[in-house]
Design an enzyme around this catalytic site. Sequence first.
Site, PDB file in Angstrom:
ATOM      1  N   LYS A 149       9.235  -3.711  10.747  1.00 29.19           N
ATOM      2  CA  LYS A 149       9.270  -2.264  10.960  1.00 29.19           C
ATOM      3  C   LYS A 149       7.860  -1.677  10.903  1.00 29.19           C
ATOM      4  O   LYS A 149       7.441  -0.950  11.802  1.00 29.19           O
ATOM      5  CB  LYS A 149      10.176  -1.613   9.902  1.00 29.19           C
ATOM      6  CG  LYS A 149      11.642  -1.958  10.108  1.00 29.19           C
ATOM      7  CD  LYS A 149      12.531  -1.265   9.118  1.00 29.19           C
ATOM      8  CE  LYS A 149      12.532  -1.929   7.761  1.00 29.19           C
ATOM      9  NZ  LYS A 149      13.069  -3.296   7.731  1.00 29.19           N
ATOM     10  N   ASP A 169       4.316 -13.878  13.820  1.00 29.06           N
ATOM     11  CA  ASP A 169       5.515 -13.679  13.017  1.00 29.06           C
ATOM     12  C   ASP A 169       6.468 -14.806  13.392  1.00 29.06           C
ATOM     13  O   ASP A 169       7.003 -14.823  14.505  1.00 29.06           O
ATOM     14  CB  ASP A 169       6.144 -12.299  13.316  1.00 29.06           C
ATOM     15  CG  ASP A 169       7.315 -11.985  12.399  1.00 29.06           C
ATOM     16  OD1 ASP A 169       8.050 -12.919  12.036  1.00 29.06           O
ATOM     17  OD2 ASP A 169       7.496 -10.805  12.042  1.00 29.06           O
ATOM     18  N   CYS A 228      -1.722  -3.752   3.312  1.00 27.31           N
ATOM     19  CA  CYS A 228      -0.876  -2.705   2.730  1.00 27.31           C
ATOM     20  C   CYS A 228       0.529  -3.265   2.542  1.00 27.31           C
ATOM     21  O   CYS A 228       1.506  -2.514   2.557  1.00 27.31           O
ATOM     22  CB  CYS A 228      -0.839  -1.481   3.641  1.00 27.31           C
ATOM     23  SG  CYS A 228      -2.374  -0.578   3.648  1.00 27.31           S
ATOM     24  N   ARG A 230       1.856  -6.656   0.379  1.00 22.05           N
ATOM     25  CA  ARG A 230       2.076  -7.020  -1.019  1.00 22.05           C
ATOM     26  C   ARG A 230       0.848  -7.751  -1.561  1.00 22.05           C
ATOM     27  O   ARG A 230       0.235  -8.568  -0.856  1.00 22.05           O
ATOM     28  CB  ARG A 230       3.290  -7.943  -1.158  1.00 22.05           C
ATOM     29  CG  ARG A 230       4.616  -7.181  -1.210  1.00 22.05           C
ATOM     30  CD  ARG A 230       4.785  -6.439  -2.537  1.00 22.05           C
ATOM     31  NE  ARG A 230       5.988  -5.638  -2.628  1.00 22.05           N
ATOM     32  CZ  ARG A 230       6.099  -4.334  -2.298  1.00 22.05           C
ATOM     33  NH1 ARG A 230       5.063  -3.673  -1.822  1.00 22.05           N
ATOM     34  NH2 ARG A 230       7.241  -3.701  -2.475  1.00 22.05           N
ATOM     35  N   GLU A 259      -0.809  -5.434 -10.661  1.00 23.39           N
ATOM     36  CA  GLU A 259      -0.975  -3.974 -10.603  1.00 23.39           C
ATOM     37  C   GLU A 259      -0.550  -3.362 -11.921  1.00 23.39           C
ATOM     38  O   GLU A 259       0.453  -3.799 -12.491  1.00 23.39           O
ATOM     39  CB  GLU A 259      -0.136  -3.393  -9.453  1.00 23.39           C
ATOM     40  CG  GLU A 259      -0.632  -3.846  -8.087  1.00 23.39           C
ATOM     41  CD  GLU A 259       0.170  -3.265  -6.910  1.00 23.39           C
ATOM     42  OE1 GLU A 259       0.965  -2.329  -7.125  1.00 23.39           O
ATOM     43  OE2 GLU A 259      -0.015  -3.747  -5.794  1.00 23.39           O
ATOM     44  N   HIS A 278      -1.977   1.363  -4.488  1.00 22.89           N
ATOM     45  CA  HIS A 278      -0.612   1.221  -3.957  1.00 22.89           C
ATOM     46  C   HIS A 278      -0.066   2.585  -3.486  1.00 22.89           C
ATOM     47  O   HIS A 278       0.939   3.085  -3.990  1.00 22.89           O
ATOM     48  CB  HIS A 278       0.317   0.610  -5.014  1.00 22.89           C
ATOM     49  CG  HIS A 278       1.516  -0.062  -4.414  1.00 22.89           C
ATOM     50  ND1 HIS A 278       2.060  -1.209  -4.918  1.00 22.89           N
ATOM     51  CD2 HIS A 278       2.298   0.250  -3.338  1.00 22.89           C
ATOM     52  CE1 HIS A 278       3.107  -1.569  -4.194  1.00 22.89           C
ATOM     53  NE2 HIS A 278       3.266  -0.686  -3.226  1.00 22.89           N
ATOM     54  N   GLY A 280       0.672   3.246  -0.206  1.00 24.86           N
ATOM     55  CA  GLY A 280       1.312   3.142   1.114  1.00 24.86           C
ATOM     56  C   GLY A 280       2.482   4.089   1.299  1.00 24.86           C
ATOM     57  O   GLY A 280       2.650   4.689   2.359  1.00 24.86           O
ATOM     58  N   ALA A 281       3.316   4.213   0.271  1.00 26.47           N
ATOM     59  CA  ALA A 281       4.537   5.033   0.418  1.00 26.47           C
ATOM     60  C   ALA A 281       4.328   6.446  -0.107  1.00 26.47           C
ATOM     61  O   ALA A 281       5.265   7.245  -0.127  1.00 26.47           O
ATOM     62  CB  ALA A 281       5.670   4.378  -0.347  1.00 26.47           C
TER      63      ALA A 281
HETATM   64  N1  LIG Z   1       1.935  -0.431   0.387  1.00 22.88           N
HETATM   65  C1  LIG Z   1       3.135   0.101   0.243  1.00 22.88           C
HETATM   66  O1  LIG Z   1       3.309   1.063  -0.491  1.00 22.88           O
HETATM   67  C2  LIG Z   1       4.290  -0.440   1.013  1.00 22.88           C
HETATM   68  C3  LIG Z   1       5.300   0.440   1.446  1.00 22.88           C
HETATM   69  C4  LIG Z   1       6.385  -0.093   2.159  1.00 22.88           C
HETATM   70  C5  LIG Z   1       6.452  -1.466   2.404  1.00 22.88           C
HETATM   71  N2  LIG Z   1       5.460  -2.271   1.943  1.00 22.88           N
HETATM   72  C6  LIG Z   1       5.466  -3.711   2.230  1.00 22.88           C
HETATM   73  O2  LIG Z   1       5.145  -3.906   3.623  1.00 22.88           O
HETATM   74  C7  LIG Z   1       5.673  -5.147   4.065  1.00 22.88           C
HETATM   75  C8  LIG Z   1       6.382  -4.991   5.407  1.00 22.88           C
HETATM   76  O3  LIG Z   1       7.492  -4.126   5.278  1.00 22.88           O
HETATM   77  P1  LIG Z   1       8.496  -3.858   6.506  1.00 22.88           P
HETATM   78  O4  LIG Z   1       9.367  -2.733   6.091  1.00 22.88           O
HETATM   79  O5  LIG Z   1       7.759  -3.804   7.785  1.00 22.88           O
HETATM   80  O6  LIG Z   1       9.336  -5.202   6.446  1.00 22.88           O
HETATM   81  P2  LIG Z   1      10.198  -5.884   7.602  1.00 22.88           P
HETATM   82  O7  LIG Z   1      11.177  -6.719   6.896  1.00 22.88           O
HETATM   83  O8  LIG Z   1      10.676  -4.887   8.584  1.00 22.88           O
HETATM   84  O9  LIG Z   1       9.115  -6.838   8.326  1.00 22.88           O
HETATM   85  C9  LIG Z   1       8.525  -7.951   7.720  1.00 22.88           C
HETATM   86  C10 LIG Z   1       8.178  -8.941   8.822  1.00 22.88           C
HETATM   87  O10 LIG Z   1       7.463 -10.032   8.239  1.00 22.88           O
HETATM   88  C11 LIG Z   1       7.854 -11.207   8.944  1.00 22.88           C
HETATM   89  N3  LIG Z   1       7.527 -12.407   8.174  1.00 22.88           N
HETATM   90  C12 LIG Z   1       8.240 -13.024   7.190  1.00 22.88           C
HETATM   91  N4  LIG Z   1       7.594 -14.127   6.766  1.00 22.88           N
HETATM   92  C13 LIG Z   1       6.453 -14.193   7.488  1.00 22.88           C
HETATM   93  C14 LIG Z   1       5.373 -15.116   7.515  1.00 22.88           C
HETATM   94  N5  LIG Z   1       5.362 -16.211   6.733  1.00 22.88           N
HETATM   95  N6  LIG Z   1       4.342 -14.875   8.358  1.00 22.88           N
HETATM   96  C15 LIG Z   1       4.366 -13.795   9.182  1.00 22.88           C
HETATM   97  N7  LIG Z   1       5.375 -12.906   9.220  1.00 22.88           N
HETATM   98  C16 LIG Z   1       6.393 -13.101   8.387  1.00 22.88           C
HETATM   99  C17 LIG Z   1       9.350 -11.022   9.180  1.00 22.88           C
HETATM  100  O11 LIG Z   1       9.830 -11.818  10.241  1.00 22.88           O
HETATM  101  C18 LIG Z   1       9.412  -9.540   9.512  1.00 22.88           C
HETATM  102  O12 LIG Z   1       9.371  -9.326  10.912  1.00 22.88           O
HETATM  103  C19 LIG Z   1       6.558  -5.632   2.929  1.00 22.88           C
HETATM  104  O13 LIG Z   1       5.816  -6.561   2.148  1.00 22.88           O
HETATM  105  C20 LIG Z   1       6.806  -4.384   2.087  1.00 22.88           C
HETATM  106  O14 LIG Z   1       7.123  -4.679   0.761  1.00 22.88           O
HETATM  107  C21 LIG Z   1       4.380  -1.794   1.261  1.00 22.88           C
HETATM  108  O1  LIG Z   2       5.431   3.760  -4.179  1.00 23.80           O
HETATM  109  C1  LIG Z   2       6.347   2.957  -4.389  1.00 23.80           C
HETATM  110  O2  LIG Z   2       7.352   3.236  -5.017  1.00 23.80           O
HETATM  111  C2  LIG Z   2       6.220   1.514  -3.792  1.00 23.80           C
HETATM  112  C3  LIG Z   2       6.333   1.529  -2.300  1.00 23.80           C
HETATM  113  C4  LIG Z   2       6.496   0.185  -1.601  1.00 23.80           C
HETATM  114  O3  LIG Z   2       5.673  -0.799  -2.058  1.00 23.80           O
HETATM  115  C5  LIG Z   2       7.930  -0.235  -1.480  1.00 23.80           C
HETATM  116  O4  LIG Z   2       8.256  -1.378  -1.788  1.00 23.80           O
HETATM  117  O5  LIG Z   2       8.740   0.584  -1.002  1.00 23.80           O
END
Ligand SMILES: NC(=O)c1ccc[n+]([C@@H]2O[C@H](COP(=O)([O-])OP(=O)(O)OC[C@H]3O[C@@H](n4cnc5c(N)ncnc54)[C@H](O)[C@@H]3O)[C@@H](O)[C@H]2O)c1
Ligand SMILES: O=C(O)CC[C@@H](O)C(=O)O
Length: 526
Positions: A149, A169, A228, A230, A259, A278, A280-281
Amino acid sequence: MSKVLVSDPIDQAGIDILSQVATVDVKTNLKPEELVQIIGDYDALMIRSGTRVTKEIIEAGTQLKIIGRAGVGVDNVDVPAATRKGIVVVNSPEGNTIAAAEHALAMMLSLSRYIPDANASVKRGEWDRKSFIGAEVYKKTLGVIGLGKIGSHVATVAKAMGMKLLAYDPFISTERAEQIGCQLVELDLLVQQADYITLHMPKTPETTHLIDAKMLAKMKPTARIVNCARGGIIDEEALAVALKEGQIAGAALDVFESEPLGESSLRALGKEIILTPHLGASTTEAQVNVAIDVAEQIRDVLLGLPARSAVNIPGLGPDILEELKPYMQLAETLGKLVGQLAGGRVELLNVRLQGELATNKSQPLVIASLKGLLYQALRERVNYVNATLEAKERGIRVIETRDAAIKDYAGSLHLEATGSLGTHSVTGALLGDGEIRLTNIDGFPVNVPPSQHMLFTLHRDMPGIIGKLGSLLGSFNVNIASMQVGRKIVRGDAVMVLSLDDPLPEGILSEIKKVAGIRDAYTVTL
Ligand SMILES: NC(=O)c1ccc[n+]([C@@H]2O[C@H](COP(=O)([O-])OP(=O)(O)OC[C@H]3O[C@@H](n4cnc5c(N)ncnc54)[C@H](O)[C@@H]3O)[C@@H](O)[C@H]2O)c1
Ligand SMILES: O=C(O)CC[C@@H](O)C(=O)O
């Protein structure tokens, strides 16, 4: 009236929804022991990333029906412990997608133009224009690792800025990548060619330290990397060295191995690194989205309705759920197993519902199988609600068949996955006490319970092979808990199924494949 505890800061929109059906107590910054003491009074717990919901807290939550995580990652919740106690865990898989994607893009542009350091210098009273000559992203190559996403949104915006897009991916089809305007390539090619690299995959055993010293050494000296996703996907020590020695040009990190970030060599670096806590959200919009999304699900569950984004228990009516619950676990386990045996990208999943499961009521088992299959790629982001859609978007075709005549067990489930690396199948059933049994692997009859760490070999049934494998595992200090051979004829092809007490150390699989008589070997983590 039900009682809900909110133990992290949550947007008021969420509290308002909860207040329609429950008494809401907001108590943030609780110590774990304080939470253990009071959780017994509550029917629901709503958290963000600040509260760690351990087994002890779950055990003490004698009234708890639901834990709601206002965000995506449920890495701070002991989901298996909650599942064992029948507590629903829900999250908001999409509420902060745009916020996280925009943060990654902001990081990429800030890194290119040294905005944080230039801003700090002006605020110190300086007017230094020479030190902050940046780079343009226009016509540069962006490598997106993880095209889910967030990665897809980043790619779409980057394309509009005139960037060329590469993506890696392993679980996405070429067609899907092309729809987003990305060329799907192998990881090595991406890191060698990209001017910018952005990470958007979950943290899994495969992605932990995926970006290590070796990978950093393959990048261009002008490359800039953004994380951004994990913490821990990049090896922070190796990154600090690479930046210090000019192996790459820059890095922007929102997430860290530990963290809050403590003592770290990253802090000592200059304008080539940007660190955010952290965030991102952390947009008003995302916090409203996730608070509403999760509060609505808590409200529904407290009213006896199903949740729409359950990470562990499906959003089904209580009667069907009660009947199918043990089989849902079977389906998910078989899905995880066959997905890992198939490896790489799966294109077709055949689900055969057998014996008493061969009825229309069993359709949720197909969804549970898909959820298990996709777990490897999506971790907690896949749930019973989005599994079908996620599979469709990844180009996975699902064929569902029913065969009431197969009656080895009251009900059994057969999954066959075909992917880029071949076809594998597993069959499983439930014993009278509800325990899961694997009854067939790749056409070979077996009778083993699944365990967390497993090793499967395809080999020639001949004297000495079991001994050789046993001593090889022993030399790597891996303890075998149980072992079984499945064969159709004596001295023909066979499978060996081993339950291990420990995960297989890196490198051992290639050693196993070298043992005379072993044709292939697979590790599985359940
Ligand atoms: N920084 C923040 O605050 C924040 C906020 C929201 C999400 N996130 C993180 O962002 C990341 C992505 O979230 P998303 O909602 O797009 O998830 P998502 O599940 O929609 O997409 C993740 C993608 O990673 C791919 N993937 C899995 N293993 C893989 C590998 N070994 N190599 C390459 N690709 C691989 C999957 O096929 C999938 O398409 C997650 O780690 C989530 O926890 C961080
Ligand atoms: O700000 C947060 O709550 C963490 C956001 C993000 O890493 C998540 O997993 O949704």
